[in-house]
Design an enzyme around this catalytic site. Structure first.
Site, mmCIF file in Angstrom:
data_model
loop_
_atom_site.group_PDB
_atom_site.id
_atom_site.type_symbol
_atom_site.label_atom_id
_atom_site.label_comp_id
_atom_site.label_asym_id
_atom_site.label_seq_id
_atom_site.Cartn_x
_atom_site.Cartn_y
_atom_site.Cartn_z
ATOM 1 N NE ARG A 1 42.429 18.659 -2.052
ATOM 2 C CZ ARG A 1 41.850 17.470 -2.019
ATOM 3 N NH1 ARG A 1 40.643 17.339 -1.520
ATOM 4 N NH2 ARG A 1 42.460 16.416 -2.484
ATOM 5 N NE ARG B 1 35.659 20.705 -2.555
ATOM 6 C CZ ARG B 1 35.368 21.741 -1.779
ATOM 7 N NH1 ARG B 1 34.670 22.742 -2.251
ATOM 8 N NH2 ARG B 1 35.778 21.782 -0.553
ATOM 9 C CD GLU C 1 33.184 15.113 4.904
ATOM 10 O OE1 GLU C 1 34.354 15.316 4.560
ATOM 11 O OE2 GLU C 1 32.371 16.031 5.119
ATOM 12 C CD GLU D 1 36.923 14.792 6.515
ATOM 13 O OE1 GLU D 1 37.389 15.824 6.986
ATOM 14 O OE2 GLU D 1 37.153 14.421 5.346
ATOM 15 C CD GLU E 1 36.077 16.582 -4.823
ATOM 16 O OE1 GLU E 1 36.943 17.428 -5.102
ATOM 17 O OE2 GLU E 1 36.091 15.934 -3.772
ATOM 18 C CD GLU F 1 36.048 11.606 2.993
ATOM 19 O OE1 GLU F 1 35.910 12.792 3.323
ATOM 20 O OE2 GLU F 1 36.757 11.230 2.045
ATOM 21 C CG ASP G 1 -1.729 1.207 1.383
ATOM 22 O OD1 ASP G 1 -1.660 2.071 0.485
ATOM 23 O OD2 ASP G 1 -2.454 1.311 2.379
ATOM 24 C CG HIS H 1 33.597 16.420 -1.398
ATOM 25 N ND1 HIS H 1 34.913 16.607 -1.093
ATOM 26 C CD2 HIS H 1 32.913 17.394 -0.748
ATOM 27 C CE1 HIS H 1 35.044 17.650 -0.284
ATOM 28 N NE2 HIS H 1 33.835 18.142 -0.055
ATOM 29 C CD GLU I 1 35.874 12.632 -1.459
ATOM 30 O OE1 GLU I 1 36.689 12.620 -0.527
ATOM 31 O OE2 GLU I 1 35.843 13.524 -2.312
HETATM 32 P P1 ADP Z 1 39.351 13.484 -2.534
HETATM 33 O O1 ADP Z 1 40.687 13.732 -3.148
HETATM 34 O O2 ADP Z 1 38.380 14.566 -2.880
HETATM 35 O O3 ADP Z 1 39.436 13.225 -1.042
HETATM 36 P P2 ADP Z 1 38.873 10.663 -2.748
HETATM 37 O O4 ADP Z 1 40.164 10.104 -3.235
HETATM 38 O O5 ADP Z 1 38.565 10.521 -1.298
HETATM 39 O O6 ADP Z 1 38.778 12.181 -3.235
HETATM 40 O O7 ADP Z 1 37.644 10.005 -3.533
HETATM 41 C C1 ADP Z 1 37.709 9.790 -4.884
HETATM 42 C C2 ADP Z 1 36.423 9.150 -5.354
HETATM 43 O O8 ADP Z 1 36.407 9.263 -6.792
HETATM 44 C C3 ADP Z 1 36.326 7.657 -5.050
HETATM 45 O O9 ADP Z 1 34.998 7.320 -4.725
HETATM 46 C C4 ADP Z 1 36.730 7.030 -6.395
HETATM 47 O O10 ADP Z 1 36.230 5.720 -6.602
HETATM 48 C C5 ADP Z 1 36.106 8.007 -7.351
HETATM 49 N N1 ADP Z 1 36.600 7.932 -8.740
HETATM 50 C C6 ADP Z 1 37.805 7.565 -9.211
HETATM 51 N N2 ADP Z 1 37.821 7.578 -10.571
HETATM 52 C C7 ADP Z 1 36.576 7.971 -10.969
HETATM 53 C C8 ADP Z 1 35.954 8.179 -12.228
HETATM 54 N N3 ADP Z 1 36.587 8.007 -13.381
HETATM 55 N N4 ADP Z 1 34.649 8.569 -12.220
HETATM 56 C C9 ADP Z 1 33.980 8.778 -11.077
HETATM 57 N N5 ADP Z 1 34.525 8.599 -9.864
HETATM 58 C C10 ADP Z 1 35.805 8.197 -9.800
HETATM 59 MG MG MG Z 2 37.997 11.504 0.434
HETATM 60 MG MG MG Z 3 36.713 15.398 -1.981
HETATM 61 MG MG MG Z 4 36.087 14.777 3.458
HETATM 62 MG MG MG Z 5 39.519 13.218 0.554
#
Ligand code: ADP
Ligand code: MG
Ligand code: MG
Ligand code: MG
Ligand code: MG
Length: 443
Positions: free
Chosen positions: A315, A334, A133, A188, A332, A195, A52, A244, A131
């Protein structure tokens, strides 16, 4: 992995599964489920499970409330924890109407529809790497969450300062047992904040993963006497929790965002996509930051974005292009926070990017300066707009964004806006402790 119905029945039997949760999400991204005893599984696998829908947030009216659940067989999973009644498994389901058509209020089907457009445009995957948190709070004797954080740790801190470590590692192990590929986990910036990063996946699977992730984090935290929250800004004065979101489009298993001949290593597709994200950023904010509280995170000084700009170096802006190239080329975003409905958030980000590609939108130049140090007129000259400042402004921006209105569909949009307007109006009319402190004696 694709399973057949027969395989699933065999796995259930061989692993002594007693109950199966048929999982879906409501409009606000809250996981819902219908639990069935395992002898009902054959019926469920034939899409005959009815429920439902009238009491599910954002679903339907009483007179049209019958809904059917169609399990996605690739989502079969046996939860690694035991219950007193035995093992429990789950299947994530799509929601159908009695006439056999997808229910337009099902967020998963909204994402599937937008993703189908990406496929029509020649893409073979929309990869999404989140990512998320979250904060860990202590529970009181009655098992209710307190406002006491579980540790005083900081960024990348090490035990014994980081008392969340055992809990976090237990979460990671549980996720790995469930097939997640964990790339990193760390403390974090804020006390009690953590995270966990897991590998990117294709659109729908990525959203399923985020929904499952939140469930697992909360479940394991409970087992450690802690409360995990994905509330974006639980405490004033310290960083909030974001999610992110890394994005890329693939064509025939190759990253369509990568171009080795370009000076930045970015393809035209990547530039158009990024331009689309910036163009629709004000519109998708209500979806990616859907609570009143989300906007307490999107303020200067706490590593969260509040202006619409991109950079490859810096960043702090809304969109960063991480340095990695080749198959890892990605943008990315954010701003999203972990209170979002992951299906709708990913659908709106994809729709934004695809619009950029379709209209070949021109990418504005990167902003490598600290935007918070720029004057109003400098920002205006550089064409830098800001994100909506609160939920009300964000809802207005969403309703004005025709691309997103179309992508989400009228059913979702109407119910979403209605629920969120109520939330905003309730918040707006509250009288807070802060106001009494400011005004009670002054006036
Ligand atoms: P940051 O540098 O912002 O802390 P992270 O290294 O913690 O980033 O996270 C990177 C994220 O991006 C991970 O989830 C990873 O699997 C993802 N990632 C890597 N390559 C690709 C891609 N080609 N497309 C989408 N996401 C990706
Ligand atoms: Mg990260
Ligand atoms: Mg990030
Ligand atoms: Mg973080
Ligand atoms: Mg990071």
């Amino acid at each position: 992995k694709e399973y057949s119905k027969e395989e699933i029945l065999q796995y259930a039997e061989a692993n002594n599964v007693r109950y199966v949760r048929l999982q879906f999400t409501d409009l606000l991204g809250i996981v819902k489920n219908v639990e069935i005893p395992v002898d009902q599984l054959p019926k469920a696998l034939n899409n005959r499970m009815m429920f439902d829908g009238s009491s599910i947030q954002g679903f339907v009216r009483i007179e049209e409330s019958d809904m059917y659940l169609a399990p996605d067989l690739s989502t079969w999973l046996i939860f690694p924890w035991e219950t007193p009644q035995g093992k429990v498994a789950r299947l994530i389901c799509d929601v159908y109407q009695p006439d056999g058509t997808p229910f337009p209020g099902d967020p998963r089907s909204v994402l599937k529809r937008v993703y189908a457009r990406a496929q029509d445009m020649g893409f073979s995957a929309f990869n999404v790497g989140p990512e998320p948190e979250f904060f860990l709070f202590k529970l009181d004797e009655k098992g209710k969450p307190t406002q006491d954080l579980n540790d005083e740790g900081g960024y990348f801190d090490w035990a014994p300062v980081d008392l969340g470590e055992n809990c976090r590692r237990d979460i990671v192990v549980t996720l790995e047992n469930m097939g997640f590929e964990i790339e990193a986990s760390h403390h974090e910036v804020a006390p009690g904040q953590h995270e966990i990063d897991f590998r990117y996946a294709n659109a729908v699977e990525a959203a399923d993963n985020i929904a499952t992730f939140r469930l697992v984090v909360k479940t394991v935290a409970r087992q450690h006497g802690l409360h995990a929250t994905f509330m974006p800004k639980p405490l004033y004065g310290i960083n909030g929790s974001g999610m992110h979101t890394h994005l890329s489009l693939f064509r025939d298993h190759q990253n369509a965002f990568y171009d080795p001949d370009d000076e930045l290593g970015l393809s035209e597709t990547a530039r158009f996509f990024l331009a689309g994200v910036l163009e629709h950023a004000r519109g998708f904010t209500a979806i990616c930051n859907p609570t009143v509280n989300s906007y307490k995170r999107l303020v200067p000084g706490y590593e969260a974005p509040s202006y619409i700009a991109w950079s490859g170096k810096n960043r702090s802006p809304l969109v960063r292009v991480p340095a990695a190239r080749g198959q890892s080329t990605r943008v990315e975003v954010r701003s999203p926070d972990p209170s979002c409905n992951p299906y709708l958030a990913i659908a709106s980000l994809l729709a934004a990017g695809l619009d950029g590609i379709e209209r070949q939108l021109e990418l504005p130049p990167p902003v490598n300066r600290n935007i918070y140090m720029m004057t109003e007129s400098e920002k205006e000259e550089a064409g830098i707009r800001s994100l909506p400042a609160n939920l009300s402004d964000a809802l207005d921006a969403l309703m004005r964004d025709e691309v997103l209105v179309e992508a989400l569909g009228h059913h979702v949009l109407l119910h979403f806006i209605e629920a969120k307007r109520i939330e905003w109006n309730m918040f707006r009319t509250q009288v807070t402790e802060w106001e009494r402190e400011q005004y009670l004696t002054l006036y």
